[in-house]
Design an enzyme around this catalytic site. Structure first.
Site, PDB file in Angstrom:
ATOM      1  CE  LYS A 106      -3.988  -1.703   0.183  1.00  0.00           C
ATOM      2  NZ  LYS A 106      -5.346  -1.338  -0.720  1.00  0.00           N
ATOM      3  CE  LYS A 213     -10.413  -5.160  -4.235  1.00  0.00           C
ATOM      4  NZ  LYS A 213     -10.201  -4.109  -3.082  1.00  0.00           N
TER       5      LYS A 213
END
Length: 325
Positions: A106, A213
């Protein structure tokens, strides 16, 4: 489709503590439901409106009450996920992902600098070694100039791809054109799962890879349709699901005709506790294909507070009212 009363009567709301803050979250809440086909999950992030969250409920009902696409593989390779932690915390994070050959890092966390991002990515690259794969995820946190500067600063990291460096499809397209000579692929996540038209990014030539997703796209079957229409390689990723929701993602990954990249489904390692025994964590860098069920004792131990349970059940009812039919 099950009746609303049926869903509310048997819903179990859980709260899973995180190892470290991730996406601003320290505790992940979810509603677990038991359908005729097995356990399923409804867990849109709290800040999402009811219209968006209703798609997540449609996915939960589809997974719990309908037969799923048949698998074409029996195990799914997954990546480690490294939150926006300090460099010194990187080894401990990676140690939670047994045998993973890929790490997603991240970056572009609010309040952090590019120098911190570079240091974190370099620490991950050093830990993974030259044969490991390193990808980054900015969650749309950069503008085009910032993204170009960051990717240039990370040239030595040999990035596998850059996930959602900018927020809009137009920005992604411009950035992709600017960095084409560097041969760093662009992957689109929010531009797929949060878009009214999830195929717009593919039509615009704004990405090389789709991140899909299962919950945000309405379930495995709808996600498979989107991938087929987009004509781009796909990486199945988690929406910070419990192990039950991860099972939905594994079902999607198992049914994809092609799977060229490790998937972001190892995120049970971000929790200190989970609803299954054992949690659906990678072993040898892989997750098995197949449904999982919660441990009744863990459901009791991880039950959300009464006020949070009431909040989630009211949200489920509102979202149910928005479903077609």
């Amino acid at each position: 489709m099950p009746e609303l009363d049926e869903l509310l009567a048997q819903a179990r709301v859980v709260a899973l503590p995180m190892v470290t803050r991730f996406r601003g979250v320290t505790v992940r809440e979810a509603v677990l439901l038991r359908g005729s086909e097995g356990w399923t999950e409804f867990s849109p992030f709290p800040e999402y409106g009811d219209a968006e969250a209703a798609t997540w409920l449609a996915a939960a009902i589809d997974f719990g009450w309908n037969e799923q696409p048949p698998p074409v593989r029996d195990a799914i390779p997954v990546n480690a996920t490294v939150p926006a932690v300090a460099v010194g915390a990187v080894p401990a994070v990676l140690a939670r992902y047994d045998g993973c050959r890929t790490a997603k890092v991240k970056v572009a966390e609010r309040g952090q600098s590019l120098a911190e991002d570079v240091a974190r990515v370099q620490a991950v690259r050093a830990a993974m070694g030259p044969e490991g794969r390193v990808r980054i995820d900015a969650n749309g946190g950069w503008n085009v100039d910032e993204a170009e500067r960051a990717i240039h600063a990370l040239a030595d990291a040999d990035l596998e791809y850059v996930e959602q460096p900018c927020a809009t499809v137009d920005e992604l397209a411009e950035l992709r054109a600017r960095i084409r000579r560097w041969d760093v692929p662009i992957a689109a996540d929010e531009s797929v799962r949060k878009a009214t038209d999830p195929l717009a990014v593919a039509r615009a030539g704004a990405a090389d890879i789709l991140i899909v997703k299962a919950q945000p796209l309405g379930g495995a079957r709808r996600a498979l349709e989107i991938v087929a229409q987009a004509g781009l390689p796909a990486v199945v990723s988690s929406a910070l699901d419990t192990s039950i929701g991860l099972g939905m993602g594994v079902t999607l990954a198992a049914a994809l005709p092609m799977l060229d990249h490790d998937c972001g489904l190892g995120t049970a390692s971000l929790f200190t506790a989970d609803v299954t025994t054992p949690p659906l964590r990678p072993a040898g860098g892989m997750l098995p294909v197949g449904r999982v069920a919660p441990d009744p004792a863990r459901l009791d131990e991880l039950a959300a507070a009464p006020d949070r349970t009431a909040w989630w059940l009211a949200r489920l009812a509102r979202c149910y009212a928005l479903l077609p039919g």
